[in-house]
Design an enzyme around this catalytic site. Sequence first.
Site, short mmCIF file in Angstrom:
data_model
loop_
_atom_site.label_atom_id
_atom_site.label_comp_id
_atom_site.label_asym_id
_atom_site.label_seq_id
_atom_site.Cartn_x
_atom_site.Cartn_y
_atom_site.Cartn_z
CD GLN A 53 -0.98 -1.06 3.56
OE1 GLN A 53 -2.22 -1.03 3.56
NE2 GLN A 53 -0.29 -1.78 4.45
CG HIS A 61 -6.19 1.38 19.04
ND1 HIS A 61 -5.51 2.52 18.67
CD2 HIS A 61 -6.14 0.55 17.98
CE1 HIS A 61 -5.04 2.35 17.44
NE2 HIS A 61 -5.43 1.17 17.00
CG ASP A 64 -2.21 0.86 14.80
OD1 ASP A 64 -2.92 0.47 13.86
OD2 ASP A 64 -2.54 0.73 15.99
N GLY A 76 -3.10 -12.53 7.42
CA GLY A 76 -3.96 -13.03 8.49
C GLY A 76 -4.88 -14.15 8.04
CG ASP A 103 -6.74 -2.95 14.37
OD1 ASP A 103 -5.78 -2.68 15.14
OD2 ASP A 103 -7.29 -2.12 13.63
CB THR A 125 -6.92 -1.61 5.55
OG1 THR A 125 -6.50 -2.92 5.17
CG2 THR A 125 -5.72 -0.80 6.01
N1 SAM Z 1 -5.61 0.26 14.09
C1 SAM Z 1 -5.92 1.30 13.15
C2 SAM Z 1 -7.22 1.89 13.45
O1 SAM Z 1 -7.30 2.59 14.44
O2 SAM Z 1 -8.17 1.67 12.68
C3 SAM Z 1 -5.92 0.86 11.69
C4 SAM Z 1 -5.85 -0.48 11.41
S1 SAM Z 1 -4.29 -1.12 11.05
C5 SAM Z 1 -3.25 0.15 10.48
C6 SAM Z 1 -4.81 -1.97 9.55
C7 SAM Z 1 -3.77 -2.95 9.11
O3 SAM Z 1 -4.34 -4.10 8.49
C8 SAM Z 1 -2.79 -2.38 8.06
O4 SAM Z 1 -1.54 -2.16 8.65
C9 SAM Z 1 -2.75 -3.44 6.96
O5 SAM Z 1 -1.45 -3.65 6.45
C10 SAM Z 1 -3.29 -4.66 7.69
N2 SAM Z 1 -3.85 -5.72 6.83
C11 SAM Z 1 -4.65 -5.58 5.75
N3 SAM Z 1 -4.94 -6.79 5.22
C12 SAM Z 1 -4.30 -7.73 6.01
C13 SAM Z 1 -4.22 -9.14 5.99
N4 SAM Z 1 -4.84 -9.87 5.03
N5 SAM Z 1 -3.48 -9.76 6.96
C14 SAM Z 1 -2.84 -9.04 7.91
N6 SAM Z 1 -2.87 -7.68 7.98
C15 SAM Z 1 -3.61 -7.03 7.03
#
Ligand code: SAM
Length: 276
Positions: free
Chosen positions: A31, A62, A86, A138, A155, A157
């Site tokens: 991304q 969170h 994060d 995941g 958690d 995107t």
């Molecule tokens: N925690 C934050 C919030 O307050 O909403 C945002 C969420 S966190 C940054 C979202 C994460 O999900 C991203 O870092 C992204 O790389 C990850 N992500 C997306 N698809 C994923 C997958 N299939 N397996 C693991 N992580 C994934």
Amino acid sequence: MDLWLKELQIENAAMTYKVKETLHTEKTAYQDLAIVDTYEFGRMLVLDGIVQTTIRDEFVYHEMITHIPLNTHKNPRKVLVVGGGDGGAIREILKHPSVEKAVLCEIDGRVVELCKQYMPEISCALSSPGAEVFIGDGIKYVMEHKNEFDVIIVDSTDPFGAAEGLFNINFYKSLYDCLTEDGIFVAQTETPFYLPQVVKKVYHDIKAAFPITRMFMAAIPTYPGSYWSFTMGSKVYDPTTVDTFTIPDMDTRYYHKDLHKACFVLPKYVKDLIEG
Ligand code: SAM
């Protein structure tokens, strides 16, 4: 000249944030990633142009995505976070003394590294003894771990790109198998105001995979519509019947024991949407 970050929240509506400094930008393997410092919300993590978390309002999301399931489960010892690079969810999970291990499965290692560097207030617990960081998909991780976690927190995107596969019934069924016999999972499930059909489909997919399904809401200023849904799938425990007197006072700023049940009381338009 002023610099403003414009976030398209839906096709015809946007939020803009006055930027103090652009701290980092790069295109990772998954991304577009940016970390910007803003006047109103402090440092922000932005992925593919979408605000993920900010120093000023991250506590809402969170705290709610973690303390609701962890204070519903009778004895959460092993917890998995899918996404959450994060570190905010891990920080909150480790406030629960019953938790022996909190595993983070984040697909993009650069999110972890840069949040450690630029947002230590949020990522601070990722190096704690009780935390384990795994960089990977995941979807694959959950398929490969059966009957292992008491609580799983998705958690992620939004439902596109690497996260698309985290929003479907097959993933929810694999979550069921990855949970222990009294396991609980919670996912962030988007904005019912702007994406009602997405929210409705996700809720019904979770309902098809779990005997107990409950949606709760929280007010998050930087999220589209500023009113965000979370959906819980539970094998045994119902969050709305928890004896809130047993919930300990916690080091929180949004979550508290009275809100534990109240957050499941939905506005009529959301109730009608998911029950329709
Ligand atoms: N925690 C934050 C919030 O307050 O909403 C945002 C969420 S966190 C940054 C979202 C994460 O999900 C991203 O870092 C992204 O790389 C990850 N992500 C997306 N698809 C994923 C997958 N299939 N397996 C693991 N992580 C994934």
